[in-house]
Design an enzyme around this catalytic site. Structure first.
Site, PDB file in Angstrom:
ATOM      1  N   LEU A 164       0.865  -1.179   0.000  1.00  0.00           N
ATOM      2  CA  LEU A 164       0.000   0.000   0.000  1.00  0.00           C
ATOM      3  C   LEU A 164       0.901   1.227   0.000  1.00  0.00           C
ATOM      4  O   LEU A 164       2.013   1.190   0.542  1.00  0.00           O
ATOM      5  CB  LEU A 164      -0.891   0.033   1.249  1.00  0.00           C
ATOM      6  CG  LEU A 164      -2.007  -1.014   1.385  1.00  0.00           C
ATOM      7  CD1 LEU A 164      -2.700  -0.870   2.735  1.00  0.00           C
ATOM      8  CD2 LEU A 164      -3.016  -0.910   0.254  1.00  0.00           C
ATOM      9  N   ASP A 165       0.414   2.322  -0.589  1.00  0.00           N
ATOM     10  CA  ASP A 165       1.160   3.575  -0.541  1.00  0.00           C
ATOM     11  C   ASP A 165       1.383   3.993   0.912  1.00  0.00           C
ATOM     12  O   ASP A 165       0.596   3.651   1.800  1.00  0.00           O
ATOM     13  CB  ASP A 165       0.391   4.690  -1.249  1.00  0.00           C
ATOM     14  CG  ASP A 165       0.285   4.482  -2.745  1.00  0.00           C
ATOM     15  OD1 ASP A 165       1.064   3.678  -3.281  1.00  0.00           O
ATOM     16  OD2 ASP A 165      -0.585   5.122  -3.367  1.00  0.00           O
ATOM     17  N   ARG A 166       2.426   4.767   1.117  1.00  0.00           N
ATOM     18  CA  ARG A 166       2.768   5.211   2.469  1.00  0.00           C
ATOM     19  C   ARG A 166       1.610   5.921   3.164  1.00  0.00           C
ATOM     20  O   ARG A 166       1.352   5.706   4.349  1.00  0.00           O
ATOM     21  CB  ARG A 166       3.987   6.141   2.409  1.00  0.00           C
ATOM     22  CG  ARG A 166       4.458   6.638   3.762  1.00  0.00           C
ATOM     23  CD  ARG A 166       5.768   7.387   3.634  1.00  0.00           C
ATOM     24  NE  ARG A 166       6.271   7.802   4.934  1.00  0.00           N
ATOM     25  CZ  ARG A 166       7.487   8.308   5.161  1.00  0.00           C
ATOM     26  NH1 ARG A 166       8.316   8.444   4.142  1.00  0.00           N
ATOM     27  NH2 ARG A 166       7.859   8.644   6.369  1.00  0.00           N
TER      28      ARG A 166
END
Length: 323
Positions: free
Chosen positions: A148-150
Site C-alpha cells: 500500500l502507498d505510504r
C-alpha cells in the site's frame, strides 16, 4: 576505517523450519552468513563443505521443512553496529499490536497506519515489515504479500509461511483477491457507478520520483467507482479494483477529473488546501475490505478495516449535498 574480521565460527547445524521451506539453498546461506562474500559462499557449496542431511547439495536445491543444513566454519567480517535488532519504540510497537485484524498460521493482516511506509529504503529507515520483524524476532518467516502507498491506510497482508505467500500471489494473478477501498474525491460525481479501464505506465527517470500516467502502451488496469455519499464539493466513493497497479486509484480518479482529496502528486492544489483547513493531513484513501481464497486452502478470508478516526472527522466537517 577497516573493520576486523571475527574469528572463524564453529560448525553450525541448522534445522529448516516451515517458514524457510521452499527457499533455495544459496539464498538461505547468504541469509545465514551475513558479511561473508557471495563468492566465498558459492565456493563452499562447490567444494561440498555445506551439507544437507549429510549429503552434498546444489545451490538451487529447494529446502524442505526438517532438512538439516551443515554450515562449515567461516570467517565473517565484523559488521558495524546497527539497530535492526533493537526493540521498537513503545508507541509504534503498541500501534502495530493494535493494528492486527486477523492472524492464523499462514497470514497476518494489519490495519496499516497512514504515514508508515511498508518497507524501508529511499530515505525511509524503518518500514512496516522491518518493524514487524523486530516486534516478532522469533518468527521464521514474515514477508509482505502486497503493498500500500505510504499515506494509504487499511488492510495489508503479511505472509507467515512461504507457501502462503506464493498462494496469495497466485490468487492475485488469477483475480481471486477482491480489494475494496474508500476514498474522498474532489468534485460532485455525476451519475452512478462507473468502470474505468485505462492502461497505466510509469514515466520519468528511475533516479527520480516517477509519476504514473494513462498511456495506451501501459499495463491493463481496471477500477470500479461507485458513489456512497455526496457533499457540496466532494464525493465519498467506494472503489473496487481488479488489478493492483501502482497509484491505480489515484491516477484513474484524476484522469476522470475527480482527484483524491489530499493527493499531493495527482490532486487539485486548491481543493487540497481547503481540505487541509478541515483537518485532512494526508490523502483520503483507505483499503477497507479484502476478500480472497488461497489456492489449496479451504478457508475463505474476508477482512475489514474500519475507517480511521482522522478520516471520519473530515467527513463530519463536510456539508452534505441533497441529491
Amino acid at each position: 576505517m577497516k573493520t576486523a574480521d571475527s574469528p572463524p565460527s564453529k560448525v553450525t547445524l541448522v534445522r529448516v523450519g516451515s517458514g524457510q521451506a521452499g527457499q533455495r539453498l544459496d539464498n538461505f546461506l547468504l541469509g545465514q552468513l551475513k558479511g561473508v562474500p557471495k563468492s566465498h559462499v558459492y565456493r563452499l557449496l562447490r567444494k561440498g563443505e555445506v551439507r544437507v542431511n549429510k549429503g552434498r547439495a546444489k545451490p538451487e536445491y529447494r529446502l524442505q521443512e526438517g532438512d538439516q543444513v551443515r554450515i562449515p566454519p567461516v570467517r565473517q567480517a565484523a559488521s558495524p553496529p546497527d539497530d535492526s535488532q533493537m526493540p521498537l519504540p513503545g508507541e509504534l510497537a503498541e500501534t502495530l499490536r493494535r493494528a492486527v485484524l486477523l492472524e492464523d498460521e499462514d497470514l497476518l493482516v494489519l490495519n496499516k497506519p497512514a504515514g508508515l511506509a511498508v518497507h524501508g529504503g529511499s530515505g525511509v529507515k524503518l518500514g512496516l515489515i522491518e518493524a514487524m520483524r523486530r516486534l516478532r524476532p522469533r518468527a521464521d518467516f514474515l514477508e509482505l504479500a502486497h503493498r500500500l502507498d505510504r499515506e494509504t491506510s487499511g488492510c495489508l497482508v503479511l505472509a507467515k509461511r512461504r507457501e502462503a505467500l506464493l498462494a496469495f500471489h497466485e490468487a492475485l494473478k488469477s483475480g481471486g483477491v477482491d480489494k475494496h477501498y474508500v476514498t474522498l474525491l474532489a468534485g460532485v460525481w455525476q451519475g452512478g457507478p462507473r468502470r474505468i479501464s485505462e492502461t497505466l505506465a510509469r514515466k520519468g527517470p528511475r533516479t527520480q520520483v516517477r509519476k504514473v500516467e494513462v498511456d495506451e502502451d501501459g499495463k491493463h488496469a481496471e477500477s470500479f467507482f461507485f458513489p456512497r455519499r455526496h457533499f457540496v464539493d466532494a464525493t465519498l466513493m467506494g472503489v473496487e479494483i481488479g488489478t493492483g497497479r501502482t497509484h491505480q486509484i489515484r491516477v484513474h480518479a484524476a484522469h476522470e477529473g475527480f482527484p483524491v482529496a489530499g493527493d499531493s502528486q495527482y490532486g487539485d492544489f486548491e481543493f487540497n488546501r481547503r481540505m487541509k483547513r478541515l483537518g485532512l493531513k494526508r490523502q483520503f484513501l483507505h483499503a477497507e475490505t479484502l476478500r480472497f481464497h488461497l489456492p489449496g486452502h479451504e478457508r475463505p478470508y474476508q477482512i475489514q478495516a474500519p475507517l480511521p478516526a482522522d478520516l471520519e472527522a473530515v467527513l463530519e466537517r463536510l456539508e452534505p449535498l441533497d441529491v
